[in-house]
Design an enzyme around this catalytic site. Structure first.
Site, PDB file in Angstrom:
ATOM      1  N   ASP A   6       0.641  -0.866  -0.181  1.00  0.00           N
ATOM      2  CA  ASP A   6       0.260   0.477   0.150  1.00  0.00           C
ATOM      3  C   ASP A   6       0.933   1.104   0.143  1.00  0.00           C
ATOM      4  O   ASP A   6       0.870   1.650   0.814  1.00  0.00           O
ATOM      5  CB  ASP A   6      -1.113  -0.026   1.563  1.00  0.00           C
ATOM      6  CG  ASP A   6      -1.982   1.052   1.216  1.00  0.00           C
ATOM      7  OD1 ASP A   6      -2.087   1.801   0.465  1.00  0.00           O
ATOM      8  OD2 ASP A   6      -2.893   1.023   2.387  1.00  0.00           O
ATOM      9  N   ASP A  46     -10.345   4.284  -0.424  1.00  0.00           N
ATOM     10  CA  ASP A  46     -11.568   3.919   0.680  1.00  0.00           C
ATOM     11  C   ASP A  46     -13.072   3.756   0.460  1.00  0.00           C
ATOM     12  O   ASP A  46     -13.714   4.588  -0.163  1.00  0.00           O
ATOM     13  CB  ASP A  46     -11.213   3.129   2.350  1.00  0.00           C
ATOM     14  CG  ASP A  46     -10.057   3.499   2.043  1.00  0.00           C
ATOM     15  OD1 ASP A  46      -8.925   3.634   1.167  1.00  0.00           O
ATOM     16  OD2 ASP A  46      -9.769   3.018   3.265  1.00  0.00           O
ATOM     17  N   GLY A  75      -6.372   5.003  -6.144  1.00  0.00           N
ATOM     18  CA  GLY A  75      -6.621   5.158  -8.020  1.00  0.00           C
ATOM     19  C   GLY A  75      -5.766   6.291  -8.129  1.00  0.00           C
ATOM     20  O   GLY A  75      -6.382   7.181  -9.128  1.00  0.00           O
ATOM     21  N   TRP A  76      -4.744   6.671  -7.445  1.00  0.00           N
ATOM     22  CA  TRP A  76      -4.005   7.992  -7.710  1.00  0.00           C
ATOM     23  C   TRP A  76      -2.221   7.022  -8.976  1.00  0.00           C
ATOM     24  O   TRP A  76      -2.579   6.755  -9.040  1.00  0.00           O
ATOM     25  CB  TRP A  76      -3.161   8.746  -6.536  1.00  0.00           C
ATOM     26  CG  TRP A  76      -4.205   8.997  -5.589  1.00  0.00           C
ATOM     27  CD1 TRP A  76      -6.049   9.366  -5.809  1.00  0.00           C
ATOM     28  CD2 TRP A  76      -3.967   9.016  -3.902  1.00  0.00           C
ATOM     29  NE1 TRP A  76      -6.067   9.090  -4.475  1.00  0.00           N
ATOM     30  CE2 TRP A  76      -5.200   9.010  -3.833  1.00  0.00           C
ATOM     31  CE3 TRP A  76      -2.978   8.526  -3.289  1.00  0.00           C
ATOM     32  CZ2 TRP A  76      -5.328   9.351  -2.190  1.00  0.00           C
ATOM     33  CZ3 TRP A  76      -3.360   9.017  -2.067  1.00  0.00           C
ATOM     34  CH2 TRP A  76      -4.245   8.984  -0.898  1.00  0.00           C
TER      35      TRP A  76
HETATM   36  C1  GAL Z   1      -5.259   2.556   3.466  1.00  0.00           C
HETATM   37  C2  GAL Z   1      -6.412   1.298   1.905  1.00  0.00           C
HETATM   38  C3  GAL Z   1      -7.343   0.607   3.704  1.00  0.00           C
HETATM   39  C4  GAL Z   1      -6.294  -0.324   4.630  1.00  0.00           C
HETATM   40  C5  GAL Z   1      -5.153   0.820   4.974  1.00  0.00           C
HETATM   41  C6  GAL Z   1      -4.524   0.299   6.092  1.00  0.00           C
HETATM   42  O1  GAL Z   1      -4.479   3.115   2.297  1.00  0.00           O
HETATM   43  O2  GAL Z   1      -6.456   1.943   1.344  1.00  0.00           O
HETATM   44  O3  GAL Z   1      -8.203  -0.657   2.605  1.00  0.00           O
HETATM   45  O4  GAL Z   1      -5.463  -0.736   3.279  1.00  0.00           O
HETATM   46  O5  GAL Z   1      -4.492   1.978   4.802  1.00  0.00           O
HETATM   47  O6  GAL Z   1      -3.717   1.025   6.785  1.00  0.00           O
END
Ligand code: GAL
Length: 458
Positions: free
Chosen positions: A189, A249, A228-229
């Site tokens: 992520d 999200d 999505g970026w």
């Molecule tokens: C966000 C992500 C979520 C989740 C979260 C955890 O960036 O979009 O789906 O993984 O981090 O911290």
């Protein structure tokens, strides 16, 4: 220069937040899970304005995820409040209540499994010994013993989105660690640490882990999550990703644009976002519309009032139509019979898992009634078409589908399978008309009736 300044500021904010958490035993993840202010989030242009260029890249592929991954993910239902007991219970439930048989096999730990909050420079990456006393390998072994797979989460920054230790500078080591544990899926992520980074920088960090996973020798499905970026859909497949998010999200709402101001997208937002991106999805590389909200019933870790059963069914059907990964985000131990019926409809899952891997987009008379009534279609491997008649509005409407008009095929006669009614009707030689209630998607399979041939019915 400007990017460095922003990044440094973000790091200081995260560091301060992390320190305050360390000082306060009673702090929760909401103290550190910084949802970016809207002004800081890159704005989305209209779907029609999105570039459709497929860029060239290093052309990496692990050959995995030939159909959209199906399973469960811990984040939307539990945030970082995860532990071994929850995971084992989830594995037991999925393995025994029909979800595994339906195809849900990945059990994915999201953020919060790690021991340390704070920078990787200061901490090793290891499992929280209180939450996971037997360790992650034992959990993976347990999942495998039940016929399931285990996924894990990390990110390319010093910290992850929720402030836990990330993988920066340790990609090869972490990939080897995950492989040695028997991990089958990685959500990597970059949303938070690289939110403002130029595309080339995001590509580089996605590439580093992609190469590290390939070098680990273990087949690990790779989710390059970037909210999505940076136009991930244009290039992430080339960088070895099997899935990438097309938006921020998901909120537990069918149609509640107000939550977009708080960073979250509802079901209709995400469908609109993906409608012009279908061409980027295909076997091994999928547009990810974010986790399924069925069964959250307003109890998401994020926002959302919940949906009706019809809306959850529409959401599931549409995620199958557009070939999004299908990762349940709710507590599988508490699914109602309605939710189970939705999640295990084999005819919807067959649409998701079709080997042709064509993601649906609006077709033909795709935007009737000012865009309230939409027709989505996708070609299936057996020559049939899956069709969604989506009524986005609240008022019941008559909708129609015609193969010649909407699918531009030269079929004279066809049959129609209603995959929620489990009923086949026809043959028809005129447009098929049906009543669709508000927020419903009628999901149909259309089969050509070939003269003098016996049509195989599902
Ligand atoms: C966000 C992500 C979520 C989740 C979260 C955890 O960036 O979009 O789906 O993984 O981090 O911290």
């Amino acid at each position: 220069m400007q990017y460095r300044t922003i990044l440094r500021t973000a790091c200081v904010v995260i560091l301060l937040a992390t320190q305050s958490v360390a000082q306060s035993q009673s702090s929760t993840y909401t103290d550190i899970y910084t949802i970016p202010p809207l002004s800081a989030v890159p704005t989305f242009t209209s779907p029609l304005a999105i570039s459709t260029t497929i860029s060239t890249g290093p052309n990496l592929s692990n050959g995995l995820a030939q159909t959209p991954p199906m399973g469960w993910s811990s984040w939307n239902g539990f945030g970082p409040n995860i532990n071994e007991t929850l995971l084992r219970d989830t594995i037991d439930t999925i393995a025994s209540n029909g979800l595994m048989e339906a195809g849900f096999v990945y059990v994915n730990l999201d953020d919060g499994w790690q021991h340390y909050l704070g920078n990787r420079l200061d901490h090793p990456l290891e499992a929280d010994p209180v939450k996971f006393p037997s360790g992650i390998k034992a959990l993976a072994d347990y999942a495998h013993s039940k016929g399931l797979k285990l996924g894990i989460y990390s990110g390319p920054g010093q910290t992850t989105c929720a402030g836990y230790t990330g993988s920066q500078g340790h990609e090869a080591e972490d990939a080897k660690l995950f492989a040695s544990w028997g991990i089958d899926h990685l959500k990597y992520d970059s949303c938070c640490a690289y939110q403002f980074a130029p595309k080339s920088v995001v590509q580089q960090v996605i590439l580093s882990m992609s190469q590290a996973l390939l070098a680990s020798g273990r087949p690990i499905v790779y989710h390059a999550c970037h909210c999505g970026w940076a136009d991930s859909w244009e290039w992430a497949a080339q960088y070895g990703a099997n899935q990438w998010r097309i938006g921020q999200d998901i909120s537990d709402d069918f149609d509640y644009p107000g939550n977009r101001m708080k960073y979250f997208f509802d079901v209709l937002d995400l469908l609109d976002r993906g409608n012009s991106l279908a061409q980027f999805s295909g076997p091994g590389h999928w547009n990810d519309y974010d986790m399924l909200i069925i069964g959250l019933n307003g109890k998401s870790q994020h926002v959302g009032a919940g949906c009706s059963n019809v809306e959850y069914r529409t959401h599931f059907s549409m995620w199958a139509m557009v070939c999004s990964p299908l990762l349940i985000g709710s507590d599988v131990r508490a699914l109602s019979s309605d939710s189970m019926e939705t999640l295990t409809n084999p005819e919807i899952i067959a649409i998701s898992q079709d080997l042709l891997g064509q993601a649906a987009a609006t077709v033909g008379v795709g935007n009737q009634d000012g865009g309230t009534l939409q027709v989505y279609a996708k070609a299936m491997e057996d020559g049939s078409y899956a069709v969604a008649l989506l009524n986005r509005g609240g008022v019941t409407a008559d909708m129609s589908i015609s193969p010649q008009r909407d699918l531009t095929v030269a079929w004279d006669k066809y049959t129609v399978r209603d995959v929620w009614k489990h009923e086949t009707t026809g043959p028809y030689d005129t447009p098929y008309m049906v009543e669709v209630i508000g927020h419903e998607a009628k999901i149909l399979r259309l089969y050509e009736v070939v003269p003098n041939a016996t049509m195989p019915l599902p």
